[in-house]
Design a protein around this motif. Sequence first.
Motif, mmCIF file in Angstrom:
data_model
loop_
_atom_site.group_PDB
_atom_site.id
_atom_site.type_symbol
_atom_site.label_atom_id
_atom_site.label_comp_id
_atom_site.label_asym_id
_atom_site.label_seq_id
_atom_site.Cartn_x
_atom_site.Cartn_y
_atom_site.Cartn_z
ATOM 1 N N GLY A 76 0.840 -1.192 0.000
ATOM 2 C CA GLY A 76 0.000 0.000 0.000
ATOM 3 C C GLY A 76 0.870 1.234 0.000
ATOM 4 N N ALA B 11 -6.499 6.124 -2.244
ATOM 5 C CA ALA B 11 -6.367 6.609 -0.866
ATOM 6 C C ALA B 11 -5.102 6.003 -0.263
ATOM 7 C CB ALA B 11 -7.587 6.186 -0.045
ATOM 8 N N VAL C 6 -3.011 3.682 1.837
ATOM 9 C CA VAL C 6 -3.280 2.360 2.402
ATOM 10 C C VAL C 6 -2.354 2.178 3.599
ATOM 11 C CG1 VAL C 6 -3.254 -0.128 1.978
ATOM 12 C CG2 VAL C 6 -4.032 1.438 0.189
ATOM 13 N N SER C 7 -2.941 2.204 4.796
ATOM 14 C CA SER C 7 -2.142 2.215 6.014
ATOM 15 C C SER C 7 -1.869 0.840 6.610
ATOM 16 C CB SER C 7 -2.819 3.105 7.070
ATOM 17 O OG SER C 7 -4.135 2.648 7.308
ATOM 18 N N THR D 50 -7.541 2.165 5.074
ATOM 19 C CA THR D 50 -7.086 3.375 4.399
ATOM 20 C C THR D 50 -7.093 4.525 5.394
ATOM 21 O OG1 THR D 50 -9.315 3.966 3.648
ATOM 22 C CG2 THR D 50 -7.980 2.611 2.171
ATOM 23 N N TYR D 51 -6.302 5.529 5.096
ATOM 24 C CA TYR D 51 -6.224 6.705 5.944
ATOM 25 C C TYR D 51 -7.609 7.329 6.055
ATOM 26 C CZ TYR D 51 -4.526 11.071 7.865
ATOM 27 O OH TYR D 51 -4.294 12.154 8.669
#
Length: 192
Positions: free
Chosen positions: A129, A154, A156-157, A172-173
């Motif tokens: 991500g 977005a 991807v954390s 996602t953030y």
Amino acid sequence: DNLGQFYGEVVFSIAPSQIRQGLVWAGTNDGKIWYTDNDGGNWNDVTANVGMKEWGTVRKIEPSNFDPATAYMVVDYHLMDDRMPYLYKTADMGRTWTNITGDLPSGHPLDYVMSFAENPNRAGMLFAGTGHGFYYSMDDGASWTQYQEGLPAAPVSWIVVEPRYHDVVISTYGRGLFIMHDITQLEQQDVA
């Protein structure tokens, strides 16, 4: 206290091996990589073997589910104003490291890698991500494909692969969650 994350020597990523008892990898926010193979009795610093710049944040380090000598690592330099993607792999307990960034995009301010996961159901299938996308590799990082079906661009954390159901869970953030349900067909594809 979130202010502590800006001090050096903070263990930012730590991961025990799922296949070898006592093996744990750790990475810090100042670019250090360590492992122990005796439950923390002593730690081996393998940082110099990577050949990377200083002060990268080791966002994720992941021991392989298939080979105890193999581990993957994400290093993030965006706080140092370097927004390139950095992914590394070792297959010999950190003695040597290979850059597996492959053809991940670079040149955009959000191209740095934030998260990573190895698929425990298929050797060589990886997920990454970035600050604006989600990618998968079927060939151990030599090439990457962006997944866009229903997933917005977005950051991807986090990525988790649920092995029993072959699901990939992506955060996602901004507290968003996306689930790729049952990727069995994708796992069974041959690498072209």
